[in-house]
Design a protein around this motif. Sequence first.
Motif, PDB file in Angstrom:
ATOM      1  N   ASP A  42       0.843  -1.205   0.000  1.00 57.67           N
ATOM      2  CA  ASP A  42       0.000   0.000   0.000  1.00 57.67           C
ATOM      3  C   ASP A  42       0.872   1.248   0.000  1.00 57.67           C
ATOM      4  OD1 ASP A  42       0.824  -0.901   2.583  1.00 57.67           O
ATOM      5  OD2 ASP A  42      -0.497   0.574   3.501  1.00 57.67           O
ATOM      6  N   PHE A  43       2.044   1.141  -0.578  1.00 57.04           N
ATOM      7  CA  PHE A  43       2.963   2.280  -0.677  1.00 57.04           C
ATOM      8  C   PHE A  43       3.039   2.714  -2.127  1.00 57.04           C
ATOM      9  CE2 PHE A  43       4.069   0.138   3.147  1.00 57.04           C
ATOM     10  CZ  PHE A  43       4.476   1.128   4.020  1.00 57.04           C
ATOM     11  N   ARG A  44       3.385   3.970  -2.329  1.00 58.04           N
ATOM     12  CA  ARG A  44       3.629   4.437  -3.700  1.00 58.04           C
ATOM     13  C   ARG A  44       5.033   4.008  -4.107  1.00 58.04           C
ATOM     14  NH1 ARG A  44       0.952   9.561  -5.324  1.00 58.04           N
ATOM     15  NH2 ARG A  44       2.922  10.015  -6.360  1.00 58.04           N
ATOM     16  N   THR A  45       5.212   3.852  -5.402  1.00 57.66           N
ATOM     17  CA  THR A  45       6.567   3.630  -5.899  1.00 57.66           C
ATOM     18  C   THR A  45       7.416   4.846  -5.513  1.00 57.66           C
ATOM     19  OG1 THR A  45       5.629   2.462  -7.792  1.00 57.66           O
ATOM     20  CG2 THR A  45       7.916   3.188  -7.987  1.00 57.66           C
ATOM     21  N   PRO A  46       8.626   4.635  -4.963  1.00 60.42           N
ATOM     22  CA  PRO A  46       9.456   5.785  -4.568  1.00 60.42           C
ATOM     23  C   PRO A  46       9.642   6.794  -5.722  1.00 60.42           C
ATOM     24  CG  PRO A  46      10.400   3.759  -3.709  1.00 60.42           C
ATOM     25  CD  PRO A  46       9.248   3.351  -4.595  1.00 60.42           C
ATOM     26  N   ASP A  47       9.641   8.068  -5.358  1.00 60.55           N
ATOM     27  CA  ASP A  47       9.659   9.140  -6.373  1.00 60.55           C
ATOM     28  C   ASP A  47      10.830   9.026  -7.344  1.00 60.55           C
ATOM     29  OD1 ASP A  47       7.375  10.251  -5.470  1.00 60.55           O
ATOM     30  OD2 ASP A  47       8.353  11.799  -4.234  1.00 60.55           O
ATOM     31  N   PHE A  48      12.023   8.656  -6.823  1.00 59.76           N
ATOM     32  CA  PHE A  48      13.185   8.660  -7.724  1.00 59.76           C
ATOM     33  C   PHE A  48      13.029   7.597  -8.821  1.00 59.76           C
ATOM     34  CE2 PHE A  48      15.632   4.871  -6.606  1.00 59.76           C
ATOM     35  CZ  PHE A  48      15.154   4.545  -5.346  1.00 59.76           C
ATOM     36  N   ILE A  49      12.245   6.579  -8.535  1.00 61.21           N
ATOM     37  CA  ILE A  49      12.001   5.538  -9.556  1.00 61.21           C
ATOM     38  C   ILE A  49      11.019   6.078 -10.607  1.00 61.21           C
ATOM     39  CG2 ILE A  49      11.091   3.211  -9.943  1.00 61.21           C
ATOM     40  CD1 ILE A  49      12.003   2.483  -7.087  1.00 61.21           C
ATOM     41  N   VAL A  50       9.990   6.762 -10.120  1.00 57.22           N
ATOM     42  CA  VAL A  50       9.018   7.366 -11.040  1.00 57.22           C
ATOM     43  C   VAL A  50       9.730   8.367 -11.949  1.00 57.22           C
ATOM     44  CG1 VAL A  50       6.920   8.783 -11.187  1.00 57.22           C
ATOM     45  CG2 VAL A  50       7.134   7.040  -9.376  1.00 57.22           C
ATOM     46  N   GLU A  51      10.608   9.181 -11.330  1.00 56.10           N
ATOM     47  CA  GLU A  51      11.314  10.212 -12.108  1.00 56.10           C
ATOM     48  C   GLU A  51      12.171   9.591 -13.216  1.00 56.10           C
ATOM     49  OE1 GLU A  51      10.690  13.300 -12.186  1.00 56.10           O
ATOM     50  OE2 GLU A  51       9.253  12.992 -10.561  1.00 56.10           O
ATOM     51  N   ALA A  52      12.762   8.433 -12.930  1.00 60.49           N
ATOM     52  CA  ALA A  52      13.604   7.776 -13.942  1.00 60.49           C
ATOM     53  C   ALA A  52      12.763   7.375 -15.157  1.00 60.49           C
ATOM     54  CB  ALA A  52      14.297   6.554 -13.333  1.00 60.49           C
ATOM     55  N   LEU A  57      11.010   8.677 -20.803  1.00 59.84           N
ATOM     56  CA  LEU A  57      10.008   9.068 -21.808  1.00 59.84           C
ATOM     57  C   LEU A  57      10.404  10.386 -22.460  1.00 59.84           C
ATOM     58  CD1 LEU A  57       6.678   8.073 -20.008  1.00 59.84           C
ATOM     59  CD2 LEU A  57       7.617   7.065 -22.098  1.00 59.84           C
ATOM     60  N   ARG A  58      10.843  11.351 -21.619  1.00 57.64           N
ATOM     61  CA  ARG A  58      11.260  12.662 -22.160  1.00 57.64           C
ATOM     62  C   ARG A  58      12.474  12.512 -23.071  1.00 57.64           C
ATOM     63  NH1 ARG A  58       9.399  15.617 -17.316  1.00 57.64           N
ATOM     64  NH2 ARG A  58       7.298  16.181 -17.977  1.00 57.64           N
ATOM     65  N   ASP A  59      13.354  11.566 -22.728  1.00 54.74           N
ATOM     66  CA  ASP A  59      14.572  11.354 -23.527  1.00 54.74           C
ATOM     67  C   ASP A  59      14.285  10.598 -24.828  1.00 54.74           C
ATOM     68  OD1 ASP A  59      15.998  12.647 -21.594  1.00 54.74           O
ATOM     69  OD2 ASP A  59      16.940  10.856 -20.742  1.00 54.74           O
ATOM     70  N   GLY A  60      13.050  10.190 -24.995  1.00 56.19           N
ATOM     71  CA  GLY A  60      12.686   9.571 -26.275  1.00 56.19           C
ATOM     72  C   GLY A  60      12.779   8.057 -26.320  1.00 56.19           C
ATOM     73  N   HIS A  61      12.779   7.421 -25.184  1.00 52.71           N
ATOM     74  CA  HIS A  61      12.801   5.943 -25.188  1.00 52.71           C
ATOM     75  C   HIS A  61      11.388   5.418 -25.436  1.00 52.71           C
ATOM     76  CE1 HIS A  61      16.991   5.664 -24.082  1.00 52.71           C
ATOM     77  NE2 HIS A  61      16.784   6.618 -23.201  1.00 52.71           N
ATOM     78  N   ALA A 281      16.823   2.364 -11.958  1.00 56.05           N
ATOM     79  CA  ALA A 281      16.873   3.306 -10.825  1.00 56.05           C
ATOM     80  C   ALA A 281      16.578   2.562  -9.521  1.00 56.05           C
ATOM     81  CB  ALA A 281      15.868   4.435 -11.044  1.00 56.05           C
ATOM     82  N   ALA A 282      15.574   1.675  -9.559  1.00 54.78           N
ATOM     83  CA  ALA A 282      15.193   0.949  -8.333  1.00 54.78           C
ATOM     84  C   ALA A 282      16.377   0.149  -7.801  1.00 54.78           C
ATOM     85  CB  ALA A 282      14.005   0.029  -8.623  1.00 54.78           C
ATOM     86  N   LEU A 283      17.074  -0.537  -8.692  1.00 53.73           N
ATOM     87  CA  LEU A 283      18.151  -1.429  -8.243  1.00 53.73           C
ATOM     88  C   LEU A 283      19.413  -0.677  -7.838  1.00 53.73           C
ATOM     89  CD1 LEU A 283      17.866  -4.336 -10.857  1.00 53.73           C
ATOM     90  CD2 LEU A 283      16.991  -4.277  -8.524  1.00 53.73           C
ATOM     91  N   THR A 284      19.607   0.498  -8.404  1.00 61.46           N
ATOM     92  CA  THR A 284      20.875   1.188  -8.151  1.00 61.46           C
ATOM     93  C   THR A 284      20.714   2.400  -7.225  1.00 61.46           C
ATOM     94  OG1 THR A 284      20.543   2.497 -10.146  1.00 61.46           O
ATOM     95  CG2 THR A 284      21.848   0.497 -10.393  1.00 61.46           C
TER      96      THR A 284
END
Length: 397
Positions: A42-52, A57-61, A281-284
């Motif tokens: 019941d937790f959100r995915t940590p922000d730094f993972i979302v940001e990655a 997407l912004r970088d065009g992947h 991002a999650a793993l590192t």
Amino acid sequence: MLRTIAAFDRIGEENAFAVLARANALVAQGRDIINLGIGQPDFRTPDFIVEAAVKALRDGHHGYTPANGIPPLREAVAADLAKRFKVEVSPDSVMIMPGGKPTMFMSILMFGEPGAEIIYPNPGFPIYESVIRFSGATPVPIPLYESAGFSFSAAEVLDKITPRTRLIIINSPANPTGGVVPRAELDRLVAGLEHHPQVAVMSDEIYGEILYDGAEHVSLLGYPSLRDRLILLDGWSKTYAMTGWRMGYGVWPEALFAAAERLAINCHSCVNAAAQFAGIAALTGPREPVARMVAAFAERREFIVEALNGLPGFRCVRPGGAFYTFPNVTGTGLDARALQGRLLDGAGVATIAGTSFGAFGEGYLRFSYANSREAIAEAIERIRQILEDPRRQDKVA
Ligand SMILES: Cc1ncc(COP(=O)(O)O)c(C=O)c1O
């Protein structure tokens, strides 16, 4: 009349999704439902993972990736496994999948056909038995006992091996029981399997980082004699609160990798590109969010085990991992399905009948404690009222 394959008469389901649908229908009618049925943090995915992912997407992947996943992600998985288990894993044996489930689906379909036998835990994750039946193979249950903390006896597993056995499924820490198989039992299992080199093993270790009281997660990756026939299933869903991202992986033995890759190409092509960057991002990235989540689960586990043991007719062992408890409810005089229904409709509390996880789950209910302590406390109170006054059973919570 459309003519589909007969195997569809044998495929099962995951009752957790049916309970969720029923709970949502009750919410739509205005009922206040506490959901202790669902198997996701019941937790959100940590922000730094979302940001990655946003950055990707912004970088065009936006295009296809290799079917087995982007190289830096496969390298990050191999490094993570090396760090956690002191094992060497080649990134070339890592296959990124859309969630944990596809690795299980593919490995069962690779070995299951009429005449073959597949050994699996019962009570266990319902998809094992469902896909085994779908494949036409015979499901051979390993019964898990409350008295053994829902671990298994290696001798009992080895006893079930016949010349028709193709695959053994192991799951520790386990859904639905939270049981953790001790190292000594795995040592005995692996020593015995050395006499059965034709039997493959699929080890579902998706709860491997959700452990309590210093319980140890022993990965089957650490046993060299299994490496050429071990399929490891893991993923991001539980550890990083990422169930909706559909990110998982398998580590495959060399002999099976090409087949898994071909199945992926035939099925989903590749996993969502941006999600794969989130996986790196999650793993590192920082570990604090995972540690915080596990600490919260640990506190709730203390609370729920004690509270369940205080309910009339309930008896609950202390789980070593995952975020489930699996109390024995035979003292209530109701079977698991009847009690599940009564708690949902009468008390507004969603739980999952133990029989949803196999025949050996009769007499048990699964409670997920991936919910706030306040919600758990309220749920226990509602259940107490229902159990202590059966006339309340039809009242709206
Ligand atoms: C034991 C076990 N394996 C695998 C999975 C599937 O995970 P995913 O949602 O990543 O497919 C679950 C999900 O509940 C699980 O409990």
